[in-house]
Design an enzyme around this catalytic site. Structure first.
Site, PDB file in Angstrom:
ATOM      1  N   CYS A 151       3.396   0.163  -8.348  1.00  0.00           N
ATOM      2  CA  CYS A 151       3.879  -1.113  -8.121  1.00  0.00           C
ATOM      3  C   CYS A 151       4.539  -1.848  -9.512  1.00  0.00           C
ATOM      4  O   CYS A 151       3.692  -1.869 -10.459  1.00  0.00           O
ATOM      5  CB  CYS A 151       2.792  -2.068  -7.492  1.00  0.00           C
ATOM      6  N   CYS A 176      -1.807   1.262  -4.054  1.00  0.00           N
ATOM      7  CA  CYS A 176      -0.659   1.941  -4.717  1.00  0.00           C
ATOM      8  C   CYS A 176      -0.697   2.201  -6.001  1.00  0.00           C
ATOM      9  O   CYS A 176       0.414   2.919  -6.526  1.00  0.00           O
ATOM     10  CB  CYS A 176       0.619   0.910  -4.292  1.00  0.00           C
ATOM     11  N   CYS A 212       0.974  -1.073  -0.068  1.00  0.00           N
ATOM     12  CA  CYS A 212      -0.030  -0.149  -0.090  1.00  0.00           C
ATOM     13  C   CYS A 212       1.041   1.327   0.043  1.00  0.00           C
ATOM     14  O   CYS A 212       2.058   0.990   0.136  1.00  0.00           O
ATOM     15  CB  CYS A 212      -0.850  -0.041   1.264  1.00  0.00           C
TER      16      CYS A 212
END
Length: 154
Positions: free
Chosen positions: A107, A103, A29
């Site tokens: 990522c 996120c 996150c």
């Protein structure tokens, strides 16, 4: 979905080899101070050493959210010594399963990894009473993930 022993089937049907000694799950996150910390601690607790569990954030906070520490302690899980960690390419490439929790594009994506996106409210700035339902929803999803990984639970 699971495939043959030692494998996990991605949503596109491709098999992921998890036959090394333990599958690895990475929870991501943005701040690695709430959702991903709870998910990692819950999976580590429930899987009883059958999974390597890590968590990270694209923009880590200075500390784990205090309300998150409290709601995890209510379950007998002490995360008071945990700290937010920065998301690295190495962490993603080492994981068999990457679970993102808001996120977005931060990522990195690698072939052969299974990616799950858990849309969950951010506990940042919320009271203990407001964080409990987030924890409980994460616990349900962790339970389903354990079932997908075909880990025996007592």
């Amino acid at each position: 979905m699971t495939g043959p022993a030692g494998s996990l089937r991605r949503s596109d049907g491709e098999e992921i080899d998890v036959s090394r000694d333990k599958p690895e799950v990475l929870f991501v996150c943005v701040h690695n101070a709430g959702r991903s910390q709870m998910a990692a601690a819950l999976l580590d607790h429930e899987a009883q050493g059958q999974v390597r569990v890590t968590s990270a954030g694209s923009a880590p906070a200075d500390e784990v959210d205090p309300a998150v520490v409290v709601v995890m302690a209510e379950l007998g899980i002490d995360i008071s010594k945990e700290f937010p960690k920065r998301l690295t390419t190495d962490a993603v490439s080492a994981a068999d399963v990457v679970v993102t929790m808001g996120c977005g594009d931060a990522c990195p994506v690698f072939p052969g990894r299974r990616y799950l996106d858990w849309d969950l409210p951010d506990p940042a700035g919320k009271s203990v009473d407001e964080v409990r339902p987030i924890r409980d929803e994460i616990a349900k999803r962790v339970g389903a993930l354990i079932d997908e990984l075909s880990l025996g639970r007592d």
